[in-house]
Design a protein around this motif. Structure first.
Motif, PDB file in Angstrom:
ATOM      1  N   GLY A 166     -19.800   2.470  13.017  1.00 40.94           N
ATOM      2  CA  GLY A 166     -20.503   3.723  12.777  1.00 40.94           C
ATOM      3  C   GLY A 166     -19.510   4.837  12.554  1.00 40.94           C
ATOM      4  N   ALA A 167     -19.741   5.982  13.177  1.00 42.40           N
ATOM      5  CA  ALA A 167     -18.835   7.135  13.024  1.00 42.40           C
ATOM      6  C   ALA A 167     -18.190   7.494  14.340  1.00 42.40           C
ATOM      7  N   ALA A 168     -18.125   6.543  15.267  1.00 45.52           N
ATOM      8  CA  ALA A 168     -17.565   6.851  16.580  1.00 45.52           C
ATOM      9  C   ALA A 168     -16.106   7.262  16.485  1.00 45.52           C
ATOM     10  N   GLN A 169     -15.391   6.715  15.490  1.00 42.47           N
ATOM     11  CA  GLN A 169     -13.975   7.024  15.360  1.00 42.47           C
ATOM     12  C   GLN A 169     -13.717   8.088  14.281  1.00 42.47           C
ATOM     13  N   SER A 170     -14.743   8.670  13.750  1.00 44.95           N
ATOM     14  CA  SER A 170     -14.577   9.689  12.715  1.00 44.95           C
ATOM     15  C   SER A 170     -14.289  11.030  13.373  1.00 44.95           C
ATOM     16  N   ARG A 171     -13.124  11.552  13.131  1.00 43.62           N
ATOM     17  CA  ARG A 171     -12.769  12.841  13.718  1.00 43.62           C
ATOM     18  C   ARG A 171     -13.077  13.958  12.731  1.00 43.62           C
ATOM     19  N   LYS A 172     -13.386  15.112  13.274  1.00 47.35           N
ATOM     20  CA  LYS A 172     -13.759  16.245  12.440  1.00 47.35           C
ATOM     21  C   LYS A 172     -12.522  17.031  12.048  1.00 47.35           C
ATOM     22  N   GLU A 173     -12.569  17.569  10.848  1.00 44.90           N
ATOM     23  CA  GLU A 173     -11.468  18.363  10.318  1.00 44.90           C
ATOM     24  C   GLU A 173     -12.024  19.630   9.700  1.00 44.90           C
ATOM     25  N   SER A 174     -11.177  20.628   9.636  1.00 46.23           N
ATOM     26  CA  SER A 174     -11.560  21.884   8.992  1.00 46.23           C
ATOM     27  C   SER A 174     -10.833  22.000   7.667  1.00 46.23           C
ATOM     28  N   GLY A 175     -11.404  22.742   6.781  1.00 43.91           N
ATOM     29  CA  GLY A 175     -10.787  22.923   5.483  1.00 43.91           C
ATOM     30  C   GLY A 175     -11.620  23.828   4.596  1.00 43.91           C
ATOM     31  N   ILE A 176     -11.166  23.981   3.374  1.00 45.34           N
ATOM     32  CA  ILE A 176     -11.886  24.766   2.376  1.00 45.34           C
ATOM     33  C   ILE A 176     -12.763  23.822   1.577  1.00 45.34           C
ATOM     34  N   SER A 189     -15.322  27.782   4.305  1.00 41.83           N
ATOM     35  CA  SER A 189     -14.669  26.792   5.154  1.00 41.83           C
ATOM     36  C   SER A 189     -15.711  25.896   5.797  1.00 41.83           C
ATOM     37  N   PHE A 190     -15.265  24.752   6.312  1.00 40.07           N
ATOM     38  CA  PHE A 190     -16.160  23.809   6.973  1.00 40.07           C
ATOM     39  C   PHE A 190     -15.415  23.130   8.116  1.00 40.07           C
ATOM     40  N   TYR A 191     -16.181  22.496   8.972  1.00 34.24           N
ATOM     41  CA  TYR A 191     -15.620  21.703  10.069  1.00 34.24           C
ATOM     42  C   TYR A 191     -16.543  20.506  10.261  1.00 34.24           C
ATOM     43  N   LEU A 192     -16.135  19.346   9.743  1.00 36.12           N
ATOM     44  CA  LEU A 192     -16.970  18.152   9.801  1.00 36.12           C
ATOM     45  C   LEU A 192     -16.096  16.908   9.655  1.00 36.12           C
ATOM     46  N   ALA A 193     -16.734  15.735   9.771  1.00 33.34           N
ATOM     47  CA  ALA A 193     -16.034  14.453   9.683  1.00 33.34           C
ATOM     48  C   ALA A 193     -15.812  14.125   8.214  1.00 33.34           C
ATOM     49  N   THR A 194     -14.638  14.457   7.715  1.00 34.44           N
ATOM     50  CA  THR A 194     -14.358  14.271   6.294  1.00 34.44           C
ATOM     51  C   THR A 194     -14.250  12.794   5.922  1.00 34.44           C
ATOM     52  N   ASP A 195     -13.796  11.945   6.851  1.00 36.56           N
ATOM     53  CA  ASP A 195     -13.716  10.515   6.539  1.00 36.56           C
ATOM     54  C   ASP A 195     -15.108   9.945   6.266  1.00 36.56           C
ATOM     55  N   SER A 196     -16.061  10.315   7.106  1.00 35.12           N
ATOM     56  CA  SER A 196     -17.431   9.847   6.889  1.00 35.12           C
ATOM     57  C   SER A 196     -18.003  10.423   5.604  1.00 35.12           C
ATOM     58  N   ALA A 216     -26.055   4.785   7.565  1.00 32.66           N
ATOM     59  CA  ALA A 216     -25.615   4.697   8.959  1.00 32.66           C
ATOM     60  C   ALA A 216     -24.609   5.796   9.289  1.00 32.66           C
ATOM     61  N   LEU A 217     -23.673   6.045   8.390  1.00 34.26           N
ATOM     62  CA  LEU A 217     -22.683   7.100   8.628  1.00 34.26           C
ATOM     63  C   LEU A 217     -23.347   8.471   8.674  1.00 34.26           C
ATOM     64  N   ALA A 218     -24.318   8.701   7.788  1.00 41.69           N
ATOM     65  CA  ALA A 218     -25.013   9.994   7.780  1.00 41.69           C
ATOM     66  C   ALA A 218     -25.792  10.206   9.067  1.00 41.69           C
ATOM     67  N   GLU A 219     -26.503   9.193   9.531  1.00 37.23           N
ATOM     68  CA  GLU A 219     -27.267   9.325  10.769  1.00 37.23           C
ATOM     69  C   GLU A 219     -26.350   9.544  11.963  1.00 37.23           C
ATOM     70  N   ALA A 220     -25.198   8.896  11.967  1.00 40.96           N
ATOM     71  CA  ALA A 220     -24.266   9.072  13.086  1.00 40.96           C
ATOM     72  C   ALA A 220     -23.740  10.492  13.177  1.00 40.96           C
ATOM     73  N   GLN A 221     -23.648  11.201  12.042  1.00 41.22           N
ATOM     74  CA  GLN A 221     -23.159  12.580  12.037  1.00 41.22           C
ATOM     75  C   GLN A 221     -24.279  13.604  12.148  1.00 41.22           C
TER      76      GLN A 221
END
Length: 468
Positions: free
Chosen positions: A292-302, A333-340, A416-421
């Motif tokens: 799922g997205a348990a290992q997806s870390r959030k990042e900030s960016g433009i 700007s945003f702060y979210l799980a960019t990998d997902s 699945a990734l969308a629901e996890a976030q």
């Protein structure tokens, strides 16, 4: 799912206010007719007796002493007495107590001269309100004289409407306050439970608060959450072990295939190499779904920079995708799980390329409560039944009809990734595109990722149209 019109808080509060308010109205009505009105009538009878006694005393008192008697009556009883030349012949008052007083006087004053009787009522007692709301007056004939009694509003014993209004407003206000406090105490734990569960499994057990039934519900949810988390961990470990065990023979097959390349036909070699790559991709996708997205870390960016970089990477893979409604000057700007986010957009794009036709479009839209990213193609499209089927793992469109093979994990992994976030993936046929005018809708599948405003860019001007 359609959102309910009434929440547990509002329905419970309305039920409490309605039931207690009904009981209060019934009790108020009973008190009014059984207690307040009888007391007001008795008080009016006492005041009527005082007025009749004062009128008789006025007649029996010598004219020279009547002024002193009127002064004493005004000081001690708050009643102003004077003789007037003629009757006003009015019956203008709306206060119930004054009407009770009038009726009590009419029963006591029975010997009325004929010229003083009101033809409409058959009485000779007249009542009205003083100028500017200063009080009330009564006129009645006594021994050939017309006596006028005046008294202020404060002299009236029981002002029934005001008293009932105070009781009703105060009681309803207190009932509403108590209902809101009690309802909040009852529904707050459930509201917290509803807010936390849709996002993801809570890291820590939810606190046991509220009444006994709510505590039992939260405890059951905590136990079930622990079981689900344990099953997820076991599934991840199992699939990770399978992936590891499969990779080892795949590595040997890859090495053996490389060594035997010269002895194989080029077509057969490419087919075998493609099969090995598909098995690698299958194991990666299955493991990603398990994690799922348990290992997806959030990042900030433009937002604009990240999306522009993703578009370049996608085009570098040979996919000619364009972007609609992305403002060139936007620096939100945003702060979210960019990998997902990247994996979801990649899967949706690959699905569009595999089953649809060019042109492929990334459409960026902003709504009041969400940021929307739509991947569109111009293929043959899908029906609603086929779209619902493709949400399931290993479900895919008929390969005999499309001429394309796959494992059917792309859309299920993206979902699945969308629901996890806490995001939402919405799949619709092109002719039902929810965010585009009918004349601009594509013919193929429309896959829209809806990111809530809390994790979406703070501002995105959806009015501009720039094509990349």
């Amino acid at each position: 799912m359609r959102r309910p019109r009434w929440s547990l808080f509002s329905s419970t509060a309305l039920a409490l206010v309605g039931s207690v308010g009904t009981v209060l109205l019934i009790a108020l009505g009973a008190v009014t007719w059984l207690v307040t009105v009888p007391m007001a009538q008795r008080s009016a009878q006492d005041l009527a007796g005082l007025i009749v006694l004062s009128a008789q005393t006025w007649v029996d008192t010598p004219p020279s002493a009547r002024a002193d008697f009127a002064q004493i009556l005004a000081q001690e009883d708050g009643i102003r007495l004077e003789a007037v030349p003629q009757l006003s012949r009015l019956h203008s008052t709306r206060l119930p107590y004054v009407r009770f007083l009038h009726d009590a006087l009419a029963r006591r004053v029975t010997n009325c001269p004929p010229d003083t009787i009101d033809p409409a009522t058959g009485e000779c007692v007249y009542i009205g309100e003083r100028a500017q709301g200063a009080g009330y007056w009564l006129e009645l004939p006594v021994a050939g004289q017309i006596l006028r009694f005046e008294f202020s509003r404060q002299r009236v014993g029981y002002q029934v409407p005001i008293l009932l209004g105070i009781i009703l407003i105060g009681g309803m206000s207190l009932t509403l306050l108590i209902a809101l406090l009690v309802t909040r105490q009852l529904t707050r734990p459930i509201t917290q439970l509803v807010e936390k569960l849709p996002q993801s499994l809570p890291e820590q057990p939810l606190p046991l608060t509220g009444p006994m039934e709510t505590r039992l519900l939260i405890d059951a949810v905590n136990q079930r959450t622990g079981q689900v988390r344990q099953l997820q961990e076991q599934r991840t470990v199992l699939l990770a072990g399978i992936s590891h065990d499969v990779r080892t023979p795949l590595t040997r097959l890859t090495l053996s295939l490389a060594l035997a390349e010269d002895s194989l036909e080029p077509t057969l070699f490419q087919q075998m190499q493609g099969d090995i790559e598909q098995i690698h991709r299958l194991t990666d996708e299955v493991l990603q779904i398990a994690r799922g997205a348990a290992q997806s870390r959030k990042e900030s960016g433009i937002w604009r920079d990240w999306l522009s970089a993703w578009l370049e990477q996608t085009r570098a893979r040979g996919i000619a995708i364009t972007c609609e409604t992305l403002p060139p000057a936007d620096q939100a700007s945003f702060y979210l799980a960019t990998d997902s986010l990247r994996r979801i957009l990649d899967n949706l794009t690959e699905n569009a390329v595999r089953y649809g036709r060019a042109p492929y479009v990334l459409r960026c839209l902003r709504r009041d409560d969400a940021q929307v990213l739509c991947i569109e193609d111009h293929g043959a499209g899908l029906s609603r039944a086929e779209i619902e089927q493709l949400r399931q793992p290993f479900a895919r469109k008929d390969a005999a009809r499309t001429g394309v093979t796959g494992y059917g994990l792309g859309l299920s992994l993206a979902n699945a990734l969308a629901e996890a976030q806490g995001w939402r993936l919405r799949l619709t046929p092109g002719f039902e595109h929810p965010f585009v005018a009918p004349d601009e809708r594509p013919s193929g599948l429309v896959a829209c990722l809806i990111v809530p405003i809390a994790s979406a860019p703070k501002s995105l001007n959806a009015s501009a149209n720039a094509r990349y």
